[in-house]
Design a protein around this motif. Structure first.
Motif, mmCIF file in Angstrom:
data_model
loop_
_atom_site.group_PDB
_atom_site.id
_atom_site.type_symbol
_atom_site.label_atom_id
_atom_site.label_comp_id
_atom_site.label_asym_id
_atom_site.label_seq_id
_atom_site.Cartn_x
_atom_site.Cartn_y
_atom_site.Cartn_z
ATOM 1 N N GLY A 1 0.706 -1.246 0.212
ATOM 2 C CA GLY A 1 0.052 -0.047 -0.086
ATOM 3 C C GLY A 1 0.608 1.355 0.020
ATOM 4 O O GLY A 1 0.213 2.512 0.295
ATOM 5 N N VAL A 2 2.005 1.264 -0.182
ATOM 6 C CA VAL A 2 3.150 2.594 -0.582
ATOM 7 C C VAL A 2 3.270 2.570 -1.871
ATOM 8 O O VAL A 2 3.749 1.873 -2.278
ATOM 9 N N THR A 3 3.204 3.885 -2.212
ATOM 10 C CA THR A 3 3.343 4.441 -3.563
ATOM 11 C C THR A 3 4.863 4.906 -3.586
ATOM 12 O O THR A 3 4.926 6.086 -3.018
ATOM 13 N N LEU A 4 5.708 4.374 -4.352
ATOM 14 C CA LEU A 4 6.872 5.071 -4.990
ATOM 15 C C LEU A 4 6.869 5.419 -6.199
ATOM 16 O O LEU A 4 6.510 4.820 -7.023
ATOM 17 N N ALA A 5 7.599 6.697 -6.398
ATOM 18 C CA ALA A 5 7.449 7.121 -7.886
ATOM 19 C C ALA A 5 8.312 6.059 -8.534
ATOM 20 O O ALA A 5 9.298 5.981 -8.320
ATOM 21 N N PRO A 6 8.089 6.197 -10.181
ATOM 22 C CA PRO A 6 8.910 5.381 -10.902
ATOM 23 C C PRO A 6 10.264 6.088 -11.179
ATOM 24 O O PRO A 6 10.303 7.299 -11.083
ATOM 25 N N LEU A 7 11.141 5.247 -11.428
ATOM 26 C CA LEU A 7 12.784 5.765 -11.542
ATOM 27 C C LEU A 7 12.919 6.831 -12.453
ATOM 28 O O LEU A 7 13.166 7.942 -12.353
ATOM 29 N N THR B 1 21.161 8.463 -7.303
ATOM 30 C CA THR B 1 20.529 9.758 -6.506
ATOM 31 C C THR B 1 18.817 9.801 -6.687
ATOM 32 O O THR B 1 18.167 9.813 -5.824
ATOM 33 N N ALA B 2 18.814 9.625 -7.967
ATOM 34 C CA ALA B 2 17.472 9.345 -8.236
ATOM 35 C C ALA B 2 16.690 8.374 -7.542
ATOM 36 O O ALA B 2 15.507 8.677 -6.888
ATOM 37 N N ALA B 3 17.007 7.238 -7.438
ATOM 38 C CA ALA B 3 16.599 6.049 -6.848
ATOM 39 C C ALA B 3 16.516 6.496 -5.086
ATOM 40 O O ALA B 3 15.390 6.053 -4.570
ATOM 41 N N ALA B 4 17.419 6.838 -4.702
ATOM 42 C CA ALA B 4 17.644 7.229 -3.220
ATOM 43 C C ALA B 4 16.658 8.329 -2.607
ATOM 44 O O ALA B 4 16.098 8.150 -1.758
ATOM 45 N N GLU B 5 16.426 9.484 -3.822
ATOM 46 C CA GLU B 5 15.427 10.303 -3.573
ATOM 47 C C GLU B 5 14.043 10.075 -3.335
ATOM 48 O O GLU B 5 13.359 10.440 -2.647
ATOM 49 N N ARG B 6 13.779 9.072 -4.272
ATOM 50 C CA ARG B 6 12.333 8.694 -4.381
ATOM 51 C C ARG B 6 12.011 7.866 -2.978
ATOM 52 O O ARG B 6 11.251 7.585 -2.546
ATOM 53 N N LEU B 7 13.264 7.115 -2.601
ATOM 54 C CA LEU B 7 13.053 6.236 -1.595
ATOM 55 C C LEU B 7 12.837 7.077 -0.295
ATOM 56 O O LEU B 7 12.323 6.570 0.682
ATOM 57 N N SER B 8 13.433 7.972 -0.264
ATOM 58 C CA SER B 8 13.585 8.963 0.788
ATOM 59 C C SER B 8 12.119 9.549 1.297
ATOM 60 O O SER B 8 11.871 10.312 2.460
ATOM 61 N N ALA B 9 11.320 9.693 0.127
ATOM 62 C CA ALA B 9 9.819 10.050 0.541
ATOM 63 C C ALA B 9 9.184 9.367 1.742
ATOM 64 O O ALA B 9 8.358 9.776 2.365
ATOM 65 N N HIS B 10 9.798 7.786 1.865
ATOM 66 C CA HIS B 10 8.882 7.150 2.848
ATOM 67 C C HIS B 10 10.191 6.584 3.828
ATOM 68 O O HIS B 10 9.776 6.138 4.704
ATOM 69 N N PRO C 1 22.495 13.329 1.013
ATOM 70 C CA PRO C 1 22.616 12.399 2.500
ATOM 71 C C PRO C 1 21.963 11.229 2.360
ATOM 72 O O PRO C 1 22.042 10.092 2.932
ATOM 73 N N SER C 2 20.685 11.148 1.266
ATOM 74 C CA SER C 2 19.938 9.782 1.258
ATOM 75 C C SER C 2 20.523 8.903 0.501
ATOM 76 O O SER C 2 20.239 7.673 0.691
ATOM 77 N N LEU C 3 21.915 9.113 -0.288
ATOM 78 C CA LEU C 3 22.423 8.105 -0.884
ATOM 79 C C LEU C 3 23.791 7.876 -0.149
ATOM 80 O O LEU C 3 24.590 8.566 -0.021
ATOM 81 N N ARG C 4 24.027 6.495 0.359
ATOM 82 C CA ARG C 4 25.237 6.030 0.889
ATOM 83 C C ARG C 4 25.973 5.202 -0.135
ATOM 84 O O ARG C 4 25.057 4.236 -0.736
ATOM 85 N N ILE C 5 27.116 5.066 -0.295
ATOM 86 C CA ILE C 5 27.977 4.209 -1.000
ATOM 87 C C ILE C 5 28.865 3.556 -0.306
ATOM 88 O O ILE C 5 29.548 4.208 0.660
ATOM 89 N N ALA C 6 29.163 2.213 -0.434
ATOM 90 C CA ALA C 6 30.285 1.464 0.027
ATOM 91 C C ALA C 6 30.866 0.669 -0.942
ATOM 92 O O ALA C 6 30.336 0.026 -1.852
ATOM 93 N N VAL C 7 32.391 0.613 -0.782
ATOM 94 C CA VAL C 7 33.131 -0.260 -1.735
ATOM 95 C C VAL C 7 33.837 -1.196 -1.232
ATOM 96 O O VAL C 7 34.303 -0.747 0.076
ATOM 97 N N LEU C 8 34.012 -2.386 -1.670
ATOM 98 C CA LEU C 8 35.047 -3.189 -0.998
ATOM 99 C C LEU C 8 36.477 -3.221 -1.578
ATOM 100 O O LEU C 8 36.566 -2.792 -2.729
ATOM 101 N N ASP C 9 37.247 -3.352 -0.603
ATOM 102 C CA ASP C 9 38.700 -3.048 -0.941
ATOM 103 C C ASP C 9 39.411 -4.373 0.159
ATOM 104 O O ASP C 9 38.991 -4.568 1.036
#
Length: 441
Positions: free
Chosen positions: A92-98, A118-127, A160-168
């Motif tokens: 029942g939760v509406t997320l905007a298309p990417l 960023t586009a994905a993170a910002e849309r997710l940050s609505a909820h 801030p809504s987008l976090r990135i982690a990288v394996l090393d």
């Protein structure tokens, strides 16, 4: 508590501390290449924690060149975001298309990928709080290009809504880019194997359990008749387990001579007791030990024996993986004719076992072998069979497979031939529901 669980909890605590201290920085995930899958599992575990508010987007493709890697990242995030969006809609939760932005030729692959993420993170940050994107490449063929690419990615602004982690790795190329700090995943190998051995011989400290009912000859006969497999005596099973543990411990320490000796004892013990299924597994392990030791001809022959033994027992997963091992040795030796034949046999074994992921990968590699030997028509046929297998598989199997790589490879080839409509049709298959899923709906 076992050492891997301890390492997982410590790793996640370190990562949480990094985010709190420097939420704007790309987090460095420090682990050995052999622990890559454990890092991925730890991140999935954190994602499933009830307190987590950031869906995980995991990108495990190999890094060979900048353009295809970040293009694949954009495709992966777009596909996974759509799955998250559909799941949210069911709740029942509406997320905007990417609707990811179109890349301009003047924009670097890293900057374009950041825009998509960023586009994905910002849309997710609505909820929720946003998204976590983890780059965990299964291999890096050009460390210098990887480091420079991460430098560009680190310089690109993101919300801030987008976090990135990288394996090393501990001594990897990214410490100069991301800093020496990081969330570290490590454990002592001896402690791990000591724990396993202790658990196998551990006795309960509580009240003594009543003795298990004795296994009668009739019970044993019924089991063997039903399964078609011989049941080992308890002492034999313990001896086989000890051989496998000894081999695994030696392999973890790169003592492949001892590994070979341990797995050979396990195989011979299984053979002498008529334990065909266990013999197939031991022979498969022995093939891997020969390969790790650099004895490629022995590895190739042993993998072939394992595939035959496993197929006779209808252990299709082991049979297919053993045949993939045999084919892989041929690939490493640039014997593409022999490797293609073995990959085709692996695909057939996977089909008999209804294992879509392995069938797709075997056909993908068969096609690459044909391409390397100059037989492009044969390569196209193999890749088309892989795509057919992928479109017939259900969504979880498709996502776990290398279907995306197959489609991209074949579509790129068609575009080079000027067949752009056919290439576009192929790429559209990645976003279409599988025939298996369509049939269920």
């Amino acid at each position: 508590m076992d050492p891997i669980t301890v390492a997982t909890r410590r790793f996640l605590r370190d990562l949480d501390r990094l985010w709190k201290q420097r939420p704007e920085r790309i987090a460095r995930l420090v682990a050995s290449p052999g622990d890559r899958s454990r890092v991925a599992k730890a991140l999935r575990l954190a994602e499933h924690d009830p307190s987590n508010r950031r869906p995980l987007f995991l990108h495990e493709a190999a890094f060979d060149a900048v353009e295809p890697y970040f293009s694949g990242l954009c495709d992966r995030v777009s596909t996974d975001y759509e799955l998250v969006r559909r799941g949210a809609a069911e709740e029942g939760v509406t997320l905007a298309p990417l609707a990811p932005p179109v890349r301009s030729p003047a924009v670097s692959p890293e900057a374009h990928a950041t825009a998509v993420l960023t586009a994905a993170a910002e849309r997710l940050s609505a909820h929720l709080d946003g998204a976590l994107v983890a780059l965990i490449p299964r291999s890096v063929s050009d460390a210098a290009a990887w480091r420079k690419s991460l430098e560009r990615l680190a310089r690109t602004a993101r919300p801030p809504s987008l976090r990135i982690a990288v394996l090393d790795a501990e001594d990897g190329p990214l410490s100069s880019v991301l800093g020496p700090e990081g969330a570290r995943f490590s454990f002592d190998l001896d402690e791990l194997f000591d724990f396993v051995e202790q658990q196998s011989s551990r006795k309960s400290e509580g009240p003594a359990a009543p003795p298990a009912p004795a296994l009668t000859p009739q019970h044993r006969a019924d089991f063997e008749q039903t399964t078609g497999r011989t049941m080992p005596e308890p002492a034999t099973a313990t001896a086989i387990q000890a051989c496998f543990l000894e081999g695994a411990r030696a392999a973890a320490k790169n003592d492949f001579k001892a590994t070979i000796e341990a797995y050979r004892r396990a195989r011979d013990l299984c053979h002498g007791e008529g334990l065909a299924a266990q013999e197939a597994a031991a022979t498969f392990a022995l093939g891997g030990a020969y390969l790790a030791a650099g004895a490629r001809p022995m590895a190739q022959a042993t993998y072939g024996q394992a595939a035959l033994l496993a197929a006779q027992q209808k252990l299709w997963s082991i049979a297919c993986q053993a045949k993939l091992g045999e084919a892989g040795v041929g690939w490493m030796a640039s014997d593409f004719v022999r490797a293609a034949r073995a990959y085709a046999e692996a695909a057939s074994l996977a089909e008999r076992g209804d294992i879509a992921q392995l069938r797709i990968e075997a056909l993908r590699m068969e096609g690459l072998c044909h391409q390397h030997r100059g037989a492009e028509a044969d390569a196209i046929q193999a890749w088309r069979r892989a795509i057919d297998a992928g479109t017939a598989a259900d969504e979880p199997a498709r996502r776990a497979s290398t279907l995306r790589e197959v489609v991209t490879t074949l579509a790129d080839l068609l575009e080079r031939r000027g067949l752009r409509p056919q290439a576009m049709h192929l790429r559209a298959l990645l976003d279409a529901p599988s025939s298996a899923d369509a049939a269920r709906t």
